[in-house]
Write an enzyme that holds these catalytic residues in place. Structure first.
Site, PDB file in Angstrom:
ATOM      1  N   ARG A  42      -7.578 -10.994 -27.484  1.00  0.00           N
ATOM      2  CA  ARG A  42      -7.025  -9.665 -27.215  1.00  0.00           C
ATOM      3  C   ARG A  42      -5.518  -9.699 -26.965  1.00  0.00           C
ATOM      4  O   ARG A  42      -4.958 -10.736 -26.595  1.00  0.00           O
ATOM      5  CB  ARG A  42      -7.667  -9.096 -25.938  1.00  0.00           C
ATOM      6  CG  ARG A  42      -9.075  -8.622 -26.139  1.00  0.00           C
ATOM      7  CD  ARG A  42      -9.699  -8.242 -24.815  1.00  0.00           C
ATOM      8  NE  ARG A  42     -11.024  -7.683 -25.016  1.00  0.00           N
ATOM      9  CZ  ARG A  42     -11.972  -7.630 -24.088  1.00  0.00           C
ATOM     10  NH1 ARG A  42     -11.745  -8.130 -22.880  1.00  0.00           N
ATOM     11  NH2 ARG A  42     -13.139  -7.092 -24.345  1.00  0.00           N
ATOM     12  N   ILE A  67      11.270  -5.452  -3.342  1.00  0.00           N
ATOM     13  CA  ILE A  67      10.657  -6.368  -4.312  1.00  0.00           C
ATOM     14  C   ILE A  67      11.334  -6.210  -5.671  1.00  0.00           C
ATOM     15  O   ILE A  67      11.197  -7.067  -6.531  1.00  0.00           O
ATOM     16  CB  ILE A  67       9.135  -6.132  -4.469  1.00  0.00           C
ATOM     17  CG1 ILE A  67       8.827  -4.744  -5.045  1.00  0.00           C
ATOM     18  CG2 ILE A  67       8.398  -6.377  -3.176  1.00  0.00           C
ATOM     19  CD1 ILE A  67       7.466  -4.666  -5.704  1.00  0.00           C
ATOM     20  N   ASP A  68      12.064  -5.097  -5.881  1.00  0.00           N
ATOM     21  CA  ASP A  68      12.695  -4.864  -7.187  1.00  0.00           C
ATOM     22  C   ASP A  68      13.934  -5.741  -7.416  1.00  0.00           C
ATOM     23  O   ASP A  68      14.395  -5.880  -8.543  1.00  0.00           O
ATOM     24  CB  ASP A  68      13.104  -3.391  -7.334  1.00  0.00           C
ATOM     25  CG  ASP A  68      11.896  -2.462  -7.450  1.00  0.00           C
ATOM     26  OD1 ASP A  68      10.775  -2.978  -7.615  1.00  0.00           O
ATOM     27  OD2 ASP A  68      12.083  -1.233  -7.384  1.00  0.00           O
ATOM     28  N   GLU A  71       7.308  -0.888 -15.063  1.00  0.00           N
ATOM     29  CA  GLU A  71       6.824   0.506 -14.978  1.00  0.00           C
ATOM     30  C   GLU A  71       7.896   1.523 -15.389  1.00  0.00           C
ATOM     31  O   GLU A  71       7.576   2.617 -15.825  1.00  0.00           O
ATOM     32  CB  GLU A  71       6.369   0.815 -13.554  1.00  0.00           C
ATOM     33  CG  GLU A  71       7.516   0.687 -12.557  1.00  0.00           C
ATOM     34  CD  GLU A  71       7.169   0.993 -11.120  1.00  0.00           C
ATOM     35  OE1 GLU A  71       6.093   1.530 -10.850  1.00  0.00           O
ATOM     36  OE2 GLU A  71       8.012   0.675 -10.253  1.00  0.00           O
ATOM     37  N   GLY A 111       9.720   1.356   0.529  1.00  0.00           N
ATOM     38  CA  GLY A 111       8.479   0.629   0.222  1.00  0.00           C
ATOM     39  C   GLY A 111       8.418  -0.652   1.047  1.00  0.00           C
ATOM     40  O   GLY A 111       9.425  -1.325   1.211  1.00  0.00           O
TER      41      GLY A 111
HETATM   42  O1  F6P Z   1       9.849  -0.391  -3.255  1.00  0.00           O
HETATM   43  C1  F6P Z   1      10.074  -0.405  -4.623  1.00  0.00           C
HETATM   44  C2  F6P Z   1       8.808   0.002  -5.353  1.00  0.00           C
HETATM   45  O2  F6P Z   1       7.817  -0.975  -5.162  1.00  0.00           O
HETATM   46  C3  F6P Z   1       9.068   0.262  -6.821  1.00  0.00           C
HETATM   47  O3  F6P Z   1       9.000  -0.898  -7.617  1.00  0.00           O
HETATM   48  C4  F6P Z   1       7.977   1.262  -7.153  1.00  0.00           C
HETATM   49  O4  F6P Z   1       8.371   2.104  -8.205  1.00  0.00           O
HETATM   50  C5  F6P Z   1       7.851   2.048  -5.890  1.00  0.00           C
HETATM   51  O5  F6P Z   1       8.311   1.228  -4.849  1.00  0.00           O
HETATM   52  C6  F6P Z   1       6.452   2.519  -5.601  1.00  0.00           C
HETATM   53  O6  F6P Z   1       6.491   3.321  -4.487  1.00  0.00           O
HETATM   54  P1  F6P Z   1       5.233   3.811  -3.637  1.00  0.00           P
HETATM   55  O7  F6P Z   1       4.892   2.723  -2.688  1.00  0.00           O
HETATM   56  O8  F6P Z   1       5.751   5.016  -2.935  1.00  0.00           O
HETATM   57  O9  F6P Z   1       4.127   4.078  -4.590  1.00  0.00           O
END
Ligand code: F6P
Length: 340
Positions: A161, A125-126, A221, A10
């Site tokens: 809310r 970013i994780d 997520e 990513g």
């Molecule tokens: O690179 C990590 C991440 O941003 C995760 O947090 C997320 O689950 C995933 O990539 C999303 O991937 P993609 O860009 O393939 O939707």
């Protein structure tokens, strides 16, 4: 020397800072730099571009990666390792710098064991990569998520809310935890701690019973709710990851049903990965890039650059990809002080 670089997995803010730093440092040293396009895919398909001072001019504040990226795994392609070796040999490339997360660097580690001269730079970013205190990209994503939580406060308060904010974090809840703490979320849910929906609802009711008319729930997520599958797409990528999504929606619906409070759900998604890097990520990326070039120069292959305290050091790729860096229980317990 002739060096190849690639960005895989990513994208994240700060990738261009690393590319720029490697190229600037290399050119000062009379080395040449080749950029492979779209991660390992470019190495497998021999797709590359020459990087010079002009190509990296003005890219420091730019998000994404000028080289493109992909989730291609050379070990899932027939003859992949031989293709990588052939590309490097045919183009007389002395060493490769792979910029990526656990997947890209996991492949780099295997390639190193298969004889490829490779050095790693940690990005995600994780922030879940082991053997480094921080990966670049995380600080930017964290600040975006915090700002979104701030914004959600004012609208949640105006409408009385509950708002559930779903942030990224597949296996580790760093963004949810730290953006939740920084943004004053009322409950934070992370993949490391299974979600107890009854407790979540009790905390919201307790908060509302002391006169509060709104609540913010930050959820990663990858948070796990008993009896609920958060997978959006069952087909796996080449590193075996399914696409996640939907936990925020499910939790929001349950909160509304069980508490009776009107609830809305916001999924931050790729907003967190886009745009310009923070100063922290630009500086970290720059320091990582310079150090990665130095490791290559010293032929310290199989190593990854890493931030330890305030110092940039090198660690073995093996240590970095062995296991993920998840949120420690004590840190989550600290955050719980502010729940409800
Ligand atoms: O690179 C990590 C991440 O941003 C995760 O947090 C997320 O689950 C995933 O990539 C999303 O991937 P993609 O860009 O393939 O939707």
């Amino acid at each position: 020397m002739k060096i190849g670089i690639l960005t895989g997995g990513g994208d994240c803010p700060g990738l261009n800072s690393v590319i720029r730093a490697i190229v600037r440092k290399a050119i000062m040293d009379n080395s040449q730099v080749i950029g492979f396009k779209n991660g390992w895919k470019g190495v497998l398909n021999n797709e590359m571009t020459m990087l010079d001072l002009d190509s990296v001019s003005g890219i420091l504040p730019k998000g994404g990666t000028i080289l493109g990226t992909s989730r291609t795994n050379p070990y899932k392609i027939e003859g992949g390792v031989a293709k990588v070796q052939a590309t490097l040999q045919n183009n007389q490339i002395d060493a490769l710098i792979a910029i990526g997360g656990e997947d890209t660097l996991g492949a780099a580690n295997k390639l190193f064991k298969d004889g490829v001269h490779v050095v790693g730079v940690p990005k995600t970013i994780d922030n879940d990569l082991n053997a480094t205190d921080y990966t670049f990209g995380y600080d930017t994503a964290l600040n975006i998520a915090m700002e979104c939580i701030d914004r959600l406060h004012t609208t949640a308060e105006s409408h009385n809310r509950v708002i559930v904010a779903e942030v990224m974090g597949r296996h580790a809840g760093w963004i949810a935890l730290e953006a939740g703490i920084a943004g004053g979320a009322d409950i934070i849910l992370i993949p490391e701690i299974p979600v107890d929906i009854e407790r979540v609802c009790d905390l919201i009711k307790r908060r509302h019973s002391r006169g509060k008319t709104f609540s913010i729930v930050a959820v990663a997520e990858g948070a796990q709710l008993k009896d609920h599958d958060v997978t959006v797409n069952q087909s796996l990528d080449q590193f075996g990851h399914a696409r996640l999504g939907g936990i925020g929606q499910t939790i929001g619906e349950l909160i509304e049903k069980k508490t009776g409070f009107e609830t809305r759900i916001t999924v931050l998604g790729h907003i967190q990965r886009g745009g310009s890097p923070t100063a922290f990520d630009r500086v970290l990326g720059t320091r990582f890039g310079v150090k990665a070039y130095e490791l290559v120069q010293q032929k310290k292959y199989g190593q990854m650059v890493s931030l330890k305290g305030r110092d940039i050091v090198s660690v073995s790729l093996q240590d970095a990809v062995g296991e993920l860096k998840t949120v420690p229980l004590e840190f989550y317990q600290l955050a719980e002080t502010f729940f409800g």
